[in-house]
Scaffold this motif. Structure first.
Motif, mmCIF file in Angstrom:
data_model
loop_
_atom_site.group_PDB
_atom_site.id
_atom_site.type_symbol
_atom_site.label_atom_id
_atom_site.label_comp_id
_atom_site.label_asym_id
_atom_site.label_seq_id
_atom_site.Cartn_x
_atom_site.Cartn_y
_atom_site.Cartn_z
ATOM 1 N N ARG A 43 0.438 -1.320 0.034
ATOM 2 C CA ARG A 43 -0.172 0.180 0.055
ATOM 3 C C ARG A 43 1.722 0.916 -0.012
ATOM 4 O O ARG A 43 0.686 2.300 -0.908
ATOM 5 N N LEU A 44 1.895 1.340 0.958
ATOM 6 C CA LEU A 44 3.375 2.435 0.633
ATOM 7 C C LEU A 44 3.719 2.288 -0.044
ATOM 8 O O LEU A 44 3.795 4.212 -1.228
ATOM 9 N N ALA A 45 3.941 1.497 -1.277
ATOM 10 C CA ALA A 45 4.666 1.564 -2.837
ATOM 11 C C ALA A 45 4.048 2.596 -3.506
ATOM 12 O O ALA A 45 4.319 2.851 -4.014
ATOM 13 N N VAL A 46 2.292 1.621 -3.398
ATOM 14 C CA VAL A 46 1.695 2.444 -4.510
ATOM 15 C C VAL A 46 1.048 3.618 -4.400
ATOM 16 O O VAL A 46 -0.477 4.299 -5.534
ATOM 17 N N ASN A 47 0.221 3.841 -3.085
ATOM 18 C CA ASN A 47 -0.612 4.653 -2.552
ATOM 19 C C ASN A 47 -1.073 6.006 -3.321
ATOM 20 O O ASN A 47 -1.193 7.004 -3.540
ATOM 21 N N ASP A 48 0.385 6.569 -3.741
ATOM 22 C CA ASP A 48 0.161 8.254 -4.348
ATOM 23 C C ASP A 48 0.217 7.965 -6.262
ATOM 24 O O ASP A 48 0.338 8.433 -6.530
ATOM 25 N N LEU A 49 0.339 6.544 -6.618
ATOM 26 C CA LEU A 49 -0.045 7.177 -8.066
ATOM 27 C C LEU A 49 -1.355 7.192 -8.499
ATOM 28 O O LEU A 49 -1.422 7.809 -9.531
ATOM 29 N N ALA A 50 -2.125 6.777 -7.729
ATOM 30 C CA ALA A 50 -3.624 7.523 -8.424
ATOM 31 C C ALA A 50 -4.535 7.647 -6.810
ATOM 32 O O ALA A 50 -4.717 6.917 -6.071
ATOM 33 N N PRO A 51 -5.614 8.709 -7.261
ATOM 34 C CA PRO A 51 -6.838 8.860 -5.755
ATOM 35 C C PRO A 51 -7.325 7.337 -5.592
ATOM 36 O O PRO A 51 -7.818 7.534 -6.763
#
Length: 134
Positions: A40-48
């Motif tokens: 989750r921390l690795a990808v959570n900034d990729l799209a809202p």
């Protein structure tokens, strides 16, 4: 001091309240394992709109499984496969889940410990996720 008082997070020589608040702001009570948290921390900034523990239903409306992470409205699900996914019964179930999601137009990215083993591998995973989100 009330039970919710952030000053209770202070320990002698330890964490300050602002740091603790920032860490708590990144937590997700739905995560079922440290690996899911890392994913989750690795990808959570990729799209809202990313959420954890997304229910997946069979055609008859019964719950089939819960997707670890994803963008449900975009039909993208990330599933972390731990060691138990090597077992025949679990692999059969995973195939059923994949078929159900694909039947509904969804996409699945299966993630293993190897995909999270280094920054280079995490970057490759992030690229896969970005490509699937486009």
């Amino acid at each position: 001091m009330s039970p919710a008082d952030p000053r209770k997070l202070r320990v002698p020589g330890g964490v300050d309240v602002m740091f603790a608040a920032s860490v708590l702001g990144s937590t997700d009570v739905g995560a079922e394992s440290p690996q899911e948290t890392l994913l989750r921390l690795a990808v959570n900034d990729l799209a809202p709109g990313m959420r954890s523990q997304i229910p997946v239903f069979k055609e008859d409306g019964k719950l089939l499984t819960v997707s670890d992470l994803g963008w449900g409205e975009r039909g993208l699900h990330l599933m972390y496969d731990g060691v138990h996914h090597r077992q025949r019964e679990q692999r059969d179930h995973d195939s059923e889940v994949l078929a159900a999601l694909q039947h509904g137009g969804g996409r699945v990215i299966r993630v293993t410990a190897g995909n999270l083993a280094s920054m280079a591998k995490i970057e490759k995973l992030r690229e896969r996720v970005v490509g699937a989100l486009e």
